[in-house]
Scaffold this motif. Structure first.
Motif, PDB file in Angstrom:
ATOM      1  N   ASN A  97       0.835  -1.191   0.000  1.00 30.15           N
ATOM      2  CA  ASN A  97       0.000   0.000   0.000  1.00 30.15           C
ATOM      3  C   ASN A  97       0.878   1.252   0.000  1.00 30.15           C
ATOM      4  O   ASN A  97       1.916   1.303   0.659  1.00 30.15           O
ATOM      5  CB  ASN A  97      -0.914  -0.023   1.232  1.00 30.15           C
ATOM      6  CG  ASN A  97      -1.645   1.269   1.442  1.00 30.15           C
ATOM      7  OD1 ASN A  97      -1.189   2.130   2.185  1.00 30.15           O
ATOM      8  ND2 ASN A  97      -2.780   1.423   0.793  1.00 30.15           N
ATOM      9  N   ASP A  98       0.462   2.275  -0.736  1.00 35.71           N
ATOM     10  CA  ASP A  98       1.321   3.455  -0.905  1.00 35.71           C
ATOM     11  C   ASP A  98       1.566   4.204   0.404  1.00 35.71           C
ATOM     12  O   ASP A  98       2.683   4.671   0.660  1.00 35.71           O
ATOM     13  CB  ASP A  98       0.765   4.394  -1.972  1.00 35.71           C
ATOM     14  CG  ASP A  98      -0.677   4.838  -1.727  1.00 35.71           C
ATOM     15  OD1 ASP A  98      -1.335   4.325  -0.801  1.00 35.71           O
ATOM     16  OD2 ASP A  98      -1.148   5.708  -2.490  1.00 35.71           O
ATOM     17  N   ALA A  99       0.547   4.323   1.239  1.00 32.82           N
ATOM     18  CA  ALA A  99       0.740   5.033   2.511  1.00 32.82           C
ATOM     19  C   ALA A  99       1.603   4.221   3.469  1.00 32.82           C
ATOM     20  O   ALA A  99       2.407   4.785   4.220  1.00 32.82           O
ATOM     21  CB  ALA A  99      -0.604   5.362   3.154  1.00 32.82           C
ATOM     22  N   GLN A 100       1.467   2.894   3.434  1.00 30.27           N
ATOM     23  CA  GLN A 100       2.348   2.042   4.237  1.00 30.27           C
ATOM     24  C   GLN A 100       3.798   2.201   3.770  1.00 30.27           C
ATOM     25  O   GLN A 100       4.719   2.303   4.583  1.00 30.27           O
ATOM     26  CB  GLN A 100       1.907   0.587   4.144  1.00 30.27           C
ATOM     27  CG  GLN A 100       0.557   0.299   4.798  1.00 30.27           C
ATOM     28  CD  GLN A 100       0.074  -1.114   4.535  1.00 30.27           C
ATOM     29  OE1 GLN A 100       0.667  -1.850   3.740  1.00 30.27           O
ATOM     30  NE2 GLN A 100      -1.005  -1.503   5.188  1.00 30.27           N
ATOM     31  N   ALA A 101       3.992   2.221   2.447  1.00 28.46           N
ATOM     32  CA  ALA A 101       5.338   2.397   1.906  1.00 28.46           C
ATOM     33  C   ALA A 101       5.908   3.755   2.300  1.00 28.46           C
ATOM     34  O   ALA A 101       7.064   3.870   2.715  1.00 28.46           O
ATOM     35  CB  ALA A 101       5.307   2.264   0.382  1.00 28.46           C
ATOM     36  N   ALA A 102       5.099   4.799   2.175  1.00 31.76           N
ATOM     37  CA  ALA A 102       5.553   6.138   2.538  1.00 31.76           C
ATOM     38  C   ALA A 102       5.898   6.221   4.019  1.00 31.76           C
ATOM     39  O   ALA A 102       6.872   6.878   4.407  1.00 31.76           O
ATOM     40  CB  ALA A 102       4.485   7.168   2.176  1.00 31.76           C
ATOM     41  N   ALA A 103       5.092   5.553   4.850  1.00 32.40           N
ATOM     42  CA  ALA A 103       5.382   5.531   6.285  1.00 32.40           C
ATOM     43  C   ALA A 103       6.749   4.926   6.553  1.00 32.40           C
ATOM     44  O   ALA A 103       7.517   5.422   7.392  1.00 32.40           O
ATOM     45  CB  ALA A 103       4.299   4.732   7.025  1.00 32.40           C
ATOM     46  N   TRP A 104       7.075   3.871   5.827  1.00 30.40           N
ATOM     47  CA  TRP A 104       8.361   3.201   6.021  1.00 30.40           C
ATOM     48  C   TRP A 104       9.518   4.106   5.611  1.00 30.40           C
ATOM     49  O   TRP A 104      10.545   4.179   6.289  1.00 30.40           O
ATOM     50  CB  TRP A 104       8.390   1.890   5.247  1.00 30.40           C
ATOM     51  CG  TRP A 104       9.522   0.975   5.590  1.00 30.40           C
ATOM     52  CD1 TRP A 104      10.478   0.496   4.753  1.00 30.40           C
ATOM     53  CD2 TRP A 104       9.805   0.404   6.879  1.00 30.40           C
ATOM     54  NE1 TRP A 104      11.344  -0.338   5.431  1.00 30.40           N
ATOM     55  CE2 TRP A 104      10.948  -0.413   6.735  1.00 30.40           C
ATOM     56  CE3 TRP A 104       9.204   0.505   8.132  1.00 30.40           C
ATOM     57  CZ2 TRP A 104      11.504  -1.115   7.799  1.00 30.40           C
ATOM     58  CZ3 TRP A 104       9.757  -0.201   9.193  1.00 30.40           C
ATOM     59  CH2 TRP A 104      10.897  -1.000   9.024  1.00 30.40           C
ATOM     60  N   ALA A 105       9.349   4.828   4.499  1.00 28.62           N
ATOM     61  CA  ALA A 105      10.394   5.757   4.064  1.00 28.62           C
ATOM     62  C   ALA A 105      10.578   6.878   5.073  1.00 28.62           C
ATOM     63  O   ALA A 105      11.714   7.227   5.443  1.00 28.62           O
ATOM     64  CB  ALA A 105      10.041   6.334   2.694  1.00 28.62           C
ATOM     65  N   GLU A 106       9.477   7.451   5.537  1.00 26.09           N
ATOM     66  CA  GLU A 106       9.561   8.559   6.488  1.00 26.09           C
ATOM     67  C   GLU A 106      10.147   8.102   7.820  1.00 26.09           C
ATOM     68  O   GLU A 106      10.903   8.846   8.462  1.00 26.09           O
ATOM     69  CB  GLU A 106       8.187   9.190   6.686  1.00 26.09           C
ATOM     70  CG  GLU A 106       7.633   9.880   5.446  1.00 26.09           C
ATOM     71  CD  GLU A 106       8.458  11.073   5.010  1.00 26.09           C
ATOM     72  OE1 GLU A 106       9.031  11.758   5.883  1.00 26.09           O
ATOM     73  OE2 GLU A 106       8.536  11.332   3.798  1.00 26.09           O
ATOM     74  N   GLY A 271       6.410   7.329  -1.240  1.00 23.68           N
ATOM     75  CA  GLY A 271       5.916   6.003  -1.609  1.00 23.68           C
ATOM     76  C   GLY A 271       6.911   5.229  -2.449  1.00 23.68           C
ATOM     77  O   GLY A 271       7.145   4.030  -2.224  1.00 23.68           O
ATOM     78  N   LEU A 272       7.507   5.894  -3.431  1.00 23.55           N
ATOM     79  CA  LEU A 272       8.510   5.248  -4.281  1.00 23.55           C
ATOM     80  C   LEU A 272       9.680   4.740  -3.443  1.00 23.55           C
ATOM     81  O   LEU A 272      10.119   3.588  -3.582  1.00 23.55           O
ATOM     82  CB  LEU A 272       9.041   6.245  -5.316  1.00 23.55           C
ATOM     83  CG  LEU A 272       8.118   6.677  -6.457  1.00 23.55           C
ATOM     84  CD1 LEU A 272       8.746   7.831  -7.226  1.00 23.55           C
ATOM     85  CD2 LEU A 272       7.830   5.512  -7.391  1.00 23.55           C
ATOM     86  N   LEU A 273      10.197   5.593  -2.573  1.00 25.53           N
ATOM     87  CA  LEU A 273      11.363   5.224  -1.766  1.00 25.53           C
ATOM     88  C   LEU A 273      11.029   4.129  -0.760  1.00 25.53           C
ATOM     89  O   LEU A 273      11.819   3.222  -0.547  1.00 25.53           O
ATOM     90  CB  LEU A 273      11.893   6.465  -1.044  1.00 25.53           C
ATOM     91  CG  LEU A 273      12.528   7.512  -1.970  1.00 25.53           C
ATOM     92  CD1 LEU A 273      12.695   8.830  -1.239  1.00 25.53           C
ATOM     93  CD2 LEU A 273      13.870   7.023  -2.489  1.00 25.53           C
ATOM     94  N   GLY A 274       9.861   4.214  -0.148  1.00 19.83           N
ATOM     95  CA  GLY A 274       9.472   3.194   0.820  1.00 19.83           C
ATOM     96  C   GLY A 274       9.323   1.825   0.193  1.00 19.83           C
ATOM     97  O   GLY A 274       9.752   0.817   0.770  1.00 19.83           O
ATOM     98  N   ALA A 275       8.718   1.777  -0.977  1.00 19.46           N
ATOM     99  CA  ALA A 275       8.572   0.497  -1.682  1.00 19.46           C
ATOM    100  C   ALA A 275       9.931  -0.089  -2.019  1.00 19.46           C
ATOM    101  O   ALA A 275      10.175  -1.299  -1.867  1.00 19.46           O
ATOM    102  CB  ALA A 275       7.730   0.677  -2.935  1.00 19.46           C
ATOM    103  N   ALA A 276      10.855   0.773  -2.488  1.00 15.85           N
ATOM    104  CA  ALA A 276      12.197   0.299  -2.821  1.00 15.85           C
ATOM    105  C   ALA A 276      12.933  -0.196  -1.577  1.00 15.85           C
ATOM    106  O   ALA A 276      13.639  -1.219  -1.616  1.00 15.85           O
ATOM    107  CB  ALA A 276      12.987   1.423  -3.491  1.00 15.85           C
ATOM    108  N   LEU A 277      12.781   0.499  -0.456  1.00 14.10           N
ATOM    109  CA  LEU A 277      13.386   0.044   0.799  1.00 14.10           C
ATOM    110  C   LEU A 277      12.875  -1.336   1.193  1.00 14.10           C
ATOM    111  O   LEU A 277      13.649  -2.218   1.581  1.00 14.10           O
ATOM    112  CB  LEU A 277      13.056   1.032   1.921  1.00 14.10           C
ATOM    113  CG  LEU A 277      13.951   2.266   2.069  1.00 14.10           C
ATOM    114  CD1 LEU A 277      13.279   3.275   2.989  1.00 14.10           C
ATOM    115  CD2 LEU A 277      15.316   1.879   2.607  1.00 14.10           C
TER     116      LEU A 277
END
Length: 282
Positions: A97-106, A271-277
């Motif tokens: 999920n994009d917000a989950q991914a963004a949360a991980w990046a942040e 979101g892009l960065l979190g997904a890649a992480l």
């Protein structure tokens, strides 16, 4: 190893090539197809990534909606749904999920300082991601963090998810636009923000209504998670002056529900960065 990261949103589609150090080497963007059918979405995504995928070893996708067993499901069908994500490139694919991914990046931007945080995106819809004790919560069915579908007003507008009075139905860009009347009827959220900056009283009321609703959600989030920080992102969340309004309304809540608010460090690329992480196992 090069990662092709994709961010599938209700308004725009973004794709980027990231190297092993998660530096963005090339980025492309397209508007989300108006029909938002799986077929139209697949075609748009394939056109978006065609110049990039030959240089990638794997794919990391951040998408609005619930990701379950590689298939995008839409809690709100007015957003997106029904797409099998592995089919887009044929490369090994991780989807979240994009917000989950963004949360991980942040979270990674401040992991040395905190262990519990919540990310909330206010854009076409309202989404969220929860980090608890340094771990991203996704839930057994992928639903964790869908904060936009918590109750804001039992007498409020119908939400696309089937409930009534969700935060998303009021605070999101779509919710702001749907409540506009008279001279603002038919305007999108971007136009309403512009009109508010020009002194339009109705536009200002709509934005204040959104910010007040989000502040109340943040109070609920603080009570539920006891998070140390709430990070705000999304096109509405990052709009000029919006975060200050949310802070104003949160300050009116009892002290126990106060929490530090920050604008997203990675802005619209979280979101892009979190997904890649997550694809790298980091």
């Amino acid at each position: 190893m090069t990662t092709l990261a994709m961010d599938i949103g209700g308004t725009k589609l973004a794709a980027a090539l990231l190297d092993s150090n998660l530096q963005i080497r090339e980025r492309r963007e397209l508007p989300t197809p108006a029909s938002k059918t799986p077929e139209a979405l697949r075609a748009a995504l394939q056109a978006l990534v065609a110049p990039l995928q030959g240089r990638a070893n794997r794919v990391a996708i951040a998408s609005t909606g619930i990701i379950r067993e590689g298939v995008l499901l839409a809690l709100n069908p007015h957003n997106l749904g029904g797409l099998t994500l592995e089919q887009i490139t044929g490369l090994p694919t991780l989807a979240v999920n994009d917000a989950q991914a963004a949360a991980w990046a942040e979270y990674h931007a401040m992991a040395d300082e905190i262990s519990d945080m919540v990310f909330i995106t206010v854009s076409t819809g309202v989404g969220g991601g929860v980090i608890s004790s340094g771990k991203l919560l996704t839930g057994s069915g992928g639903l964790a963090g869908h904060l936009g579908h918590t109750l804001a007003d039992p007498n409020g507008p119908a939400c696309g998810c089937g409930r009534v009075g969700c935060v998303e139905a009021i605070a999101s860009g779509r919710g702001i636009a749907a409540a506009a009347e008279g001279t603002l009827a038919g305007c999108d959220a971007k136009t309403i923000f512009s009109r508010a900056g020009q002194g339009d009283e109705q536009a200002s009321r709509l934005i204040h209504r959104s910010a007040r609703t989000l502040a109340r959600l943040i109070g609920d989030v603080k009570a539920t998670t006891d998070c140390q920080i709430v990070v705000i992102g999304g096109s509405v969340g990052l709009a000029e002056g919006y975060l200050a309004l949310v802070e104003h309304y949160l300050a009116q809540e009892p002290l126990a529900y106060h929490v530090e608010l920050l604008a997203a460090h990675y802005r619209h690329d979280a979101g892009l960065l979190g997904a890649a992480l997550l694809a790298q196992g980091e």
